[in-house]
Write a protein that holds these residues in place. Structure first.
Motif, PDB file in Angstrom:
ATOM      1  N   GLY A  35       0.812  -1.203   0.000  1.00 20.04           N
ATOM      2  CA  GLY A  35       0.000   0.000   0.000  1.00 20.04           C
ATOM      3  C   GLY A  35       0.848   1.257   0.000  1.00 20.04           C
ATOM      4  N   ALA A  36       0.181   2.392  -0.034  1.00 25.79           N
ATOM      5  CA  ALA A  36       0.844   3.698  -0.070  1.00 25.79           C
ATOM      6  C   ALA A  36       0.342   4.548   1.084  1.00 25.79           C
ATOM      7  N   THR A  37       1.251   5.128   1.842  1.00 22.58           N
ATOM      8  CA  THR A  37       0.902   6.037   2.930  1.00 22.58           C
ATOM      9  C   THR A  37       1.257   7.458   2.507  1.00 22.58           C
ATOM     10  N   VAL A  38       0.247   8.292   2.399  1.00 21.93           N
ATOM     11  CA  VAL A  38       0.429   9.660   1.928  1.00 21.93           C
ATOM     12  C   VAL A  38      -0.024  10.619   3.026  1.00 21.93           C
ATOM     13  N   LEU A  39       0.804  11.612   3.318  1.00 26.59           N
ATOM     14  CA  LEU A  39       0.463  12.641   4.290  1.00 26.59           C
ATOM     15  C   LEU A  39       0.087  13.910   3.525  1.00 26.59           C
ATOM     16  N   PHE A  40      -1.125  14.376   3.723  1.00 24.07           N
ATOM     17  CA  PHE A  40      -1.603  15.581   3.047  1.00 24.07           C
ATOM     18  C   PHE A  40      -1.529  16.764   4.001  1.00 24.07           C
ATOM     19  N   ALA A  41      -1.078  17.908   3.470  1.00 22.98           N
ATOM     20  CA  ALA A  41      -0.975  19.135   4.250  1.00 22.98           C
ATOM     21  C   ALA A  41      -1.597  20.283   3.459  1.00 22.98           C
TER      22      ALA A  41
END
Length: 314
Positions: A35-41
């Motif tokens: 999977g992919a872990t993306v942090l949005f800001a």
């Protein structure tokens, strides 16, 4: 019995010798990351007093108490609220409320600073990216390319960024309410939204998860506008996996619509606004994607410190 113990030891050693060491140690090997872990800001601005602080203390300073959070993801996505050029700042020392106070250009080293802090993708579809014209936009893309930072939302080309991470195919798509007039029609945002809807559908048809990052709404309004909600729903209906907003500079509400998450505004991430808690308190969104969609989502509250650092909110 000594001969028996020796024989057993010989047999064991012989069996062990038949296998390479890496095969014998397979149980200790870490499981592959799936999977992919993306942090949005939210919104990032590197001019005015953010610029003077980084000139004095170094660019790493403003990230110094949020760095571990940024690294605890495959990459970070945020809104780059202005161009990166070699031009001198006009907003440093400007009168608050004056025209120059809202005309941004970021130092050339900004692109590398983003990369070093795991901000590997930025949205450039916003109302400040053309502060220094189309040449400022082209300079921005050139510096981002050189630093290895991806981008989407070019207000002229309406670019989409396609990225595959650990078997997950993502498409980062922008909706920019403030696209230049020559790229809209008399219906304004309706024309641009139709482009966004088309890009969402194309991404779904290609087997990608469409991630829509918007620049919309009313500044400093803590509740989303009716047309933002209408647009967000249309993006989900077209196939968006998640919709994330920027521009109001404050955190707005979020909702679940047809099983998908909509965050209307994450507020400020890197900015020099401190006059109340609404502008000082932002939100990071940690999203784990599987190949089939959003697997989990976690909110991480942040706060802008008056020393120009962004830190976790206690």
């Amino acid at each position: 019995m000594e001969w028996l113990a020796g024989f057993v030891a010989f047999v064991i050693a012989s069996i062990v010798g038949m296998f390479p060491a890496h095969m014998l140690a397979y149980q200790a090997a870490p499981l592959p990351h799936t999977g992919a872990t993306v942090l949005f800001a939210g919104d990032m601005m590197f001019d005015r007093t953010i610029r003077t602080t980084t000139d004095e203390k170094g660019g790493d300073y403003i990230f110094s108490c949020i760095g571990p959070i940024l690294r605890d993801a495959d990459f970070v996505v945020a809104n780059l609220e202005g161009p990166i050029t070699s031009t001198s700042s006009v907003s440093v020392g400007s009168i608050v409320g004056g025209k120059n106070n809202y005309t941004f250009t970021f130092p050339v080293l900004t692109a590398r600073l983003l990369y070093e802090h795991n901000i590997r993708i930025v949205n450039i579809g916003n109302n400040h990216i053309l502060n220094f014209g189309t040449w400022g936009l082209e300079d921005t893309k050139r510096y981002l390319d050189a630093a290895g930072v991806g981008y989407f939302g070019d207000p002229v080309q309406h670019s989409v960024l396609h990225k595959r991470v650990n078997g997950v195919a993502l498409a980062f798509i922008n909706y920019n309410e403030f696209a230049p007039p020559e790229h809209t029609n008399i219906l304004g945002y309706v024309s641009i939204s139709s482009t966004t809807v088309r890009q969402i559908r194309e991404a779904r048809a290609a087997g990608e998860l469409p991630v829509v990052y918007t620049h919309w709404g009313i500044e400093y309004a803590t509740t989303s506008s009716a047309y933002s909600r209408e647009l967000a729903h249309s993006f989900i209906d077209a196939g968006a996996e998640v919709v994330i907003g920027s521009h109001p500079h404050v955190v707005e509400e979020h909702e679940t619509y047809n099983g998908k998450n909509i965050y209307y505004s994450l507020g400020n991430f890197i900015f020099d606004q401190y006059w109340n808690d609404d502008v000082r308190n932002g939100l990071l969104l940690r999203v784990e994607f599987s190949a089939s969609g959003v697997r989990s989502l976690r909110e991480i509250p942040i706060r802008l410190q008056q020393d120009r650092r962004t830190c976790l909110r206690s």
